[in-house]
Design an enzyme around this catalytic site. Structure first.
Site, short mmCIF file in Angstrom:
data_model
loop_
_atom_site.label_atom_id
_atom_site.label_comp_id
_atom_site.label_asym_id
_atom_site.label_seq_id
_atom_site.Cartn_x
_atom_site.Cartn_y
_atom_site.Cartn_z
N ASN A 8 35.30 41.74 34.22
CA ASN A 8 34.89 42.19 35.55
C ASN A 8 33.42 42.56 35.47
OD1 ASN A 8 34.40 43.60 37.88
ND2 ASN A 8 36.18 44.95 37.71
N ARG A 71 37.23 38.53 37.46
CA ARG A 71 37.11 39.02 38.83
C ARG A 71 35.84 38.42 39.42
NH1 ARG A 71 34.26 44.08 40.89
NH2 ARG A 71 34.83 44.09 43.09
N HIS A 160 38.04 44.14 47.81
CA HIS A 160 39.10 44.95 47.18
C HIS A 160 40.47 44.27 47.32
CE1 HIS A 160 36.64 48.89 47.96
NE2 HIS A 160 36.41 48.44 46.73
N ARG A 221 27.43 54.04 50.47
CA ARG A 221 27.31 53.13 51.61
C ARG A 221 27.69 53.83 52.90
NH1 ARG A 221 30.86 49.07 48.61
NH2 ARG A 221 29.46 48.11 47.11
N GLU A 364 43.68 46.82 38.98
CA GLU A 364 43.18 45.47 39.28
C GLU A 364 43.27 44.55 38.07
OE1 GLU A 364 39.83 47.71 41.35
OE2 GLU A 364 39.57 45.73 42.19
#
Ligand code: ADP
Length: 377
Positions: A8, A71, A160, A221, A364
């Site tokens: 990832n 990923r 996601h 963010r 994940e």
């Protein structure tokens, strides 16, 4: 053949896990950070891959390695599921760079390095956007000119996806139902944060948009804002689009409101009476609550609200704040269950509540490994 290596890569890091899928055990977990930075351990992702390989020395058994799972952040509208990587897939990921200028190049360099390191092992790309390719047109369409939509790829993609997919399936298990039977709202609250409306195991709406900037308030963010603000800031300050984009991604959110991008700091400061931190926490929870309302309308009825990722799994304060005042919609939490510390998937709603409120730790890496193995058969 029961090992899977999951890679990832962020723009300046590589996270890796080596999993033994026979007993779903982690053989090695690590991260190579500050790639390309002065004083960092690796000048680029290819060098980073060599560091990963040397760290795996002793654990990795090449003859037992069934797949490498990657990923990949942006799969555009081309990739709807896990995909066996070949030259053509690499070319397609490259074509998608304009949509993810920081992430896809890093993902690609790592894929190339891993293909070189393991030329005989199947490599599988698992896209963050793929789970959301089931969004219906009214949910993914922005009301902008056809040229933007048709020629420039402007639409909601969502991110996601791997987490939302894993968590929604685990949540259905916890409810004792098949995924096809249940509707739920998943709140992935980590450094990045997104909400997802899941109907019968499929994503039908999600809060992140063409990029991961839209939607919930996140660590750094802003989430949703009036799109005219960028032009206003340009007129008032002369700052260009790139600088504003950077500000909204890296210097906004909890950091801008409360002085830290770490929710632990925000909660602690708010409890001590810091008004900025209190506003950051309240705005964060209010935004997430609004999305519950919106997705309740999108889904018609829901069986569960599910919290996951760093903040969702660990912060009882945030979970309580998000669902505050939703009792009349059948959504409530038991303060005792909510406060109990646990790493397990669990109920936090009271026994009388119509809608289950769950905490389901995301994973994940295991989802990427499962999808990679399922694909190569
Ligand atoms: P990423 O999106 O990078 O994978 P995580 O899902 O690990 O991030 O979430 C990281 C965030 O989780 C951190 O910003 C931290 O604020 C938050 N977090 C972790 N533990 C707690 C806690 N006990 N209380 C509140 N927030 C927490």
């Amino acid at each position: 053949m029961n090992q899977v290596l999951v890679l990832n890569s962020g723009s300046s890091s590589i996270k890796y896990q080596l999993l033994d899928m026979a007993d779903r055990r982690r053989l090695a977990v690590g991260i190579v950070e500050r790639i390309g930075e002065s004083g960092g351990s690796a000048p680029d992702h290819a060098a980073g891959m060599r560091t990963v390989l040397s760290e795996l020395e002793g654990e990795l058994d090449r003859s037992a390695l069934a797949a490498v799972g990657h990923r990949v952040v942006h799969g555009g509208d081309r990739f709807r599921g896990p995909t066996r990587i070949d030259d053509e897939v690499c070319a397609a990921i490259k074509e998608l760079i304009p949509l993810a200028p920081l992430h896809n190049p890093a993902n690609l360099t790592l894929i190339e390095a891993a293909r070189e390191a393991f030329p005989d092992t199947p490599q599988v790309a698992v896209f963050d956007t793929a789970f959301h390719q089931t969004l219906p047109a009214p949910a993914y369409t922005y009301a902008v000119p056809a040229e933007w939509r048709d020629d420039l790829g402007v639409r909601r993609y969502g991110f996601h996806g791997t987490s939302h997919q894993y968590v929604s399936r685990r949540a259905a298990e916890l409810l004792g139902r098949r995924p096809e039977e249940v509707n739920m709202i998943v709140l992935h609250l980590g450094n990045g944060a997104s909400a997802c409306a899941v109907r019968g195991g499929k994503s039908v709406d999600t809060s992140m948009g063409m990029t991961p900037l839209e939607g919930l308030i996140m660590g750094t963010r802003s989430g949703d804002l009036d799109p005219a603000i960028s032009a206003y800031i340009a007129r008032r300050t002369g700052r260009g689009a790139e600088e504003t984009d950077l500000t909204l991604n890296k210097s906004s959110g909890l950091l801008a409101l409360g002085g830290s991008n770490d929710m632990r700091d925000i909660v602690a400061a708010a409890e001590k009476g810091d008004e900025n931190a209190r506003l950051a926490l309240d705005a964060y929870c209010y935004r997430a609550r609004k999305y519950i309302g919106a997705y309740l309308a999108a889904l018609g009825r829901i069986d569960a609200v599910v919290f996951t990722a760093g903040v969702g799994e660990n912060s009882a304060e945030v979970r309580a704040g998000v669902v505050a005042g939703l009792d009349h919609l059948g959504i409530a939490i038991s303060p005792k269950r909510n406060a109990a510390k646990s790493k397990e998937a669990r109920y936090i709603s009271p026994y009388w509540a119509e809608t289950a409120v769950l905490v389901v730790p995301t994973d994940e890496e295991i989802e990427i490994a499962d999808q990679a193995l399922a694909l190569i058969g």
